[in-house]
Design a protein around this motif. Structure first.
Motif, PDB file in Angstrom:
ATOM      1  N   ARG A   9      48.352  39.183  51.755  1.00  0.00           N
ATOM      2  CA  ARG A   9      47.273  39.114  52.743  1.00  0.00           C
ATOM      3  C   ARG A   9      47.872  39.121  54.141  1.00  0.00           C
ATOM      4  NH1 ARG A   9      42.130  36.956  53.029  1.00  0.00           N
ATOM      5  NH2 ARG A   9      42.285  37.821  55.090  1.00  0.00           N
ATOM      6  N   PRO A  18      38.876  42.390  48.137  1.00  0.00           N
ATOM      7  CA  PRO A  18      39.315  41.954  46.806  1.00  0.00           C
ATOM      8  C   PRO A  18      39.520  43.145  45.858  1.00  0.00           C
ATOM      9  CG  PRO A  18      37.142  41.046  47.359  1.00  0.00           C
ATOM     10  CD  PRO A  18      37.512  41.985  48.438  1.00  0.00           C
ATOM     11  N   ILE A  19      40.531  43.047  44.989  1.00  0.00           N
ATOM     12  CA  ILE A  19      40.791  44.080  43.985  1.00  0.00           C
ATOM     13  C   ILE A  19      40.405  43.514  42.626  1.00  0.00           C
ATOM     14  CG2 ILE A  19      42.568  45.535  42.908  1.00  0.00           C
ATOM     15  CD1 ILE A  19      44.247  45.212  45.412  1.00  0.00           C
ATOM     16  N   PRO A  20      39.641  44.285  41.818  1.00  0.00           N
ATOM     17  CA  PRO A  20      39.228  43.754  40.508  1.00  0.00           C
ATOM     18  C   PRO A  20      40.344  43.834  39.457  1.00  0.00           C
ATOM     19  CG  PRO A  20      38.306  45.924  40.858  1.00  0.00           C
ATOM     20  CD  PRO A  20      39.064  45.597  42.099  1.00  0.00           C
ATOM     21  N   ASP A  21      41.534  43.390  39.848  1.00  0.00           N
ATOM     22  CA  ASP A  21      42.683  43.395  38.933  1.00  0.00           C
ATOM     23  C   ASP A  21      43.538  42.171  39.275  1.00  0.00           C
ATOM     24  OD1 ASP A  21      45.039  43.724  37.583  1.00  0.00           O
ATOM     25  OD2 ASP A  21      45.397  45.788  38.204  1.00  0.00           O
ATOM     26  N   PRO A  22      43.499  41.120  38.449  1.00  0.00           N
ATOM     27  CA  PRO A  22      44.184  39.858  38.779  1.00  0.00           C
ATOM     28  C   PRO A  22      45.680  40.024  39.043  1.00  0.00           C
ATOM     29  CG  PRO A  22      42.803  39.599  36.835  1.00  0.00           C
ATOM     30  CD  PRO A  22      42.806  41.052  37.165  1.00  0.00           C
ATOM     31  N   LYS A  23      46.362  40.905  38.283  1.00  0.00           N
ATOM     32  CA  LYS A  23      47.807  41.079  38.465  1.00  0.00           C
ATOM     33  C   LYS A  23      48.122  41.731  39.811  1.00  0.00           C
ATOM     34  CE  LYS A  23      49.016  41.100  33.597  1.00  0.00           C
ATOM     35  NZ  LYS A  23      49.315  41.912  32.418  1.00  0.00           N
ATOM     36  N   SER A  37      34.019  47.179  50.747  1.00  0.00           N
ATOM     37  CA  SER A  37      33.964  47.821  49.431  1.00  0.00           C
ATOM     38  C   SER A  37      32.694  48.665  49.293  1.00  0.00           C
ATOM     39  CB  SER A  37      34.062  46.793  48.303  1.00  0.00           C
ATOM     40  OG  SER A  37      33.294  45.666  48.602  1.00  0.00           O
ATOM     41  N   ARG A  45      49.664  41.223  45.821  1.00  0.00           N
ATOM     42  CA  ARG A  45      49.291  41.729  47.132  1.00  0.00           C
ATOM     43  C   ARG A  45      49.492  40.694  48.232  1.00  0.00           C
ATOM     44  NH1 ARG A  45      43.594  44.005  48.980  1.00  0.00           N
ATOM     45  NH2 ARG A  45      42.993  41.942  48.304  1.00  0.00           N
ATOM     46  N   GLU A 101      46.163  41.746  42.389  1.00  0.00           N
ATOM     47  CA  GLU A 101      45.712  40.803  43.429  1.00  0.00           C
ATOM     48  C   GLU A 101      46.786  39.755  43.714  1.00  0.00           C
ATOM     49  OE1 GLU A 101      43.645  39.789  46.274  1.00  0.00           O
ATOM     50  OE2 GLU A 101      42.206  40.823  45.019  1.00  0.00           O
ATOM     51  N   GLU A 102      47.487  39.312  42.673  1.00  0.00           N
ATOM     52  CA  GLU A 102      48.549  38.310  42.826  1.00  0.00           C
ATOM     53  C   GLU A 102      49.719  38.845  43.644  1.00  0.00           C
ATOM     54  OE1 GLU A 102      50.197  36.441  39.273  1.00  0.00           O
ATOM     55  OE2 GLU A 102      48.183  35.690  38.804  1.00  0.00           O
ATOM     56  N   SER A 117      43.592  44.406  53.613  1.00  0.00           N
ATOM     57  CA  SER A 117      44.245  43.366  52.805  1.00  0.00           C
ATOM     58  C   SER A 117      43.258  42.266  52.401  1.00  0.00           C
ATOM     59  CB  SER A 117      45.424  42.760  53.572  1.00  0.00           C
ATOM     60  OG  SER A 117      44.971  41.810  54.521  1.00  0.00           O
TER      61      SER A 117
END
Length: 326
Positions: free
Chosen positions: A275, A263-268, A220, A273, A270-271, A260
């Motif tokens: 890995r 981390p993405i700063p968006d919980p939805k 990042s 996605r 991230e769920e 993958s």
């Protein structure tokens, strides 16, 4: 910038470290293939991020470009001059334009020298400044990197990690270089300090027109600071592209696995996605796999991957990838 000017051209760079046996008569029994045919261009004023996992040859690539390690083969053309063929005295003069910021701010500063002596040493060695001028330049450099000029008489142990790295940056800037190799300059620092150091590097680049090869683990952070990103695996570059293109549309299976993990700063998001977990371990650089280096851990691997080394080719404008399956 319609026509970019190439400052550094690296072609088929190879660095093998010999493995020897015997105490008196040492004979070579093998080699560590640290860097194995790396090619890329670095344009004036840009930052090229070089990423990959530990031991893939990133730092060795940086040090070999600066001729701190003599390359086994290949070309390193800096400002139109091939550094590999330069005699020692010529290389010494060229070193003014090539500098390095080292990974460990605790190990890269001489504990017996004051900060003023550390930053002033390149000026004395290359005889660019004399007498009072040296201290004036040191004071100016300390101010540039956000440190109090009064610190010049202190020793490295009196400073925190972030301050020491600023001293390392001031030393790298002393001779007004064109290219700086940043060898994981923030990995040994606290997260709160990392952003400050990266912002400082960006400000200095804008002010002084610097060009960076930025070696790092932190994907990042590389996305934040780089213009283009090169992904390295086991001594070979797998993919090079513009940072936004690479992060949004990774083409190589290895790059996809790396991305993958960011981390993405968006919980939805991230769920949803998926890995990509790579099977097995990284093969030994002493005995790397034939053909494609990544084939032993790749879910798409076919027979051709073991038989032929994939060539780096341009798939989309400015997006290069070395994979038979793309």
């Amino acid at each position: 910038m319609s026509e970019k000017e190439v400052l550094l051209h690296v072609k088929n760079l190879v660095k093998h470290f010999p493995i020897t046996q015997g105490i008196v008569f040492q004979r070579k029994i093998g080699a560590v293939h640290a860097v194995d045919g790396v090619s890329f261009d670095l344009y004036k004023g840009e930052t090229l991020g070089l990423v990959g996992e530990s031991g893939c040859g990133k730092s060795t690539t940086g040090r070999t470009i600066l001729q701190l390690y003599k390359p086994t083969s290949g070309e390193v053309v800096f400002d139109g001059v091939n550094l590999v063929d330069l005699p020692a005295e010529e290389m010494r003069k060229t070193r003014k334009q090539l500098q390095m910021i080292f990974q460990d701010p605790y190990a890269s500063l001489n504990p017996r020298m004051t900060v003023g002596e550390i930053i002033g040493e390149p000026l004395v060695i290359h005889r660019t400044h004399q007498g009072k001028e040296v201290m004036e330049k040191v004071m100016d450099l300390l101010e540039k990197v956000g440190l109090n000029p009064a610190f010049a008489n202190r020793y490295p142990h009196e400073f925190s990690g972030g301050q020491r790295q600023r001293i390392g940056i001031a030393r790298a800037l002393a001779l007004d270089p064109k290219l700086i190799v940043c060898d994981e300059p923030i990995s040994a620092l606290d997260v709160s300090i990392q952003a400050q150091v990266v912002n400082l590097l960006e400000d200095l680049q804008e002010e002084l027109g610097l060009t960076y090869l930025f070696i790092a683990h932190d994907l990042s952070m590389v996305r934040h600071i780089s213009d283009r990103v090169a992904v390295m695996y086991l001594g070979v570059i797998m993919e090079i592209a513009d940072r936004i293109e690479l992060y949004d549309h990774p083409l190589h299976p290895y790059t996809q696995a790396l991305m993958s993990a960011v981390p993405i700063p968006d919980p939805k998001a991230e769920e949803k996605r998926k890995r990509i977990i790579l099977e097995g371990d990284v093969p030994s650089p002493v005995n790397p796999p034939s053909g494609c280096r990544f084939r032993t851990r790749c879910s798409l691997a076919q027979t051709i991957c073991a038989e032929q080394k994939p060539e780096m080719r341009e798939v989309v404008a400015g997006h290069f990838v070395a994979c038979h399956m793309v």
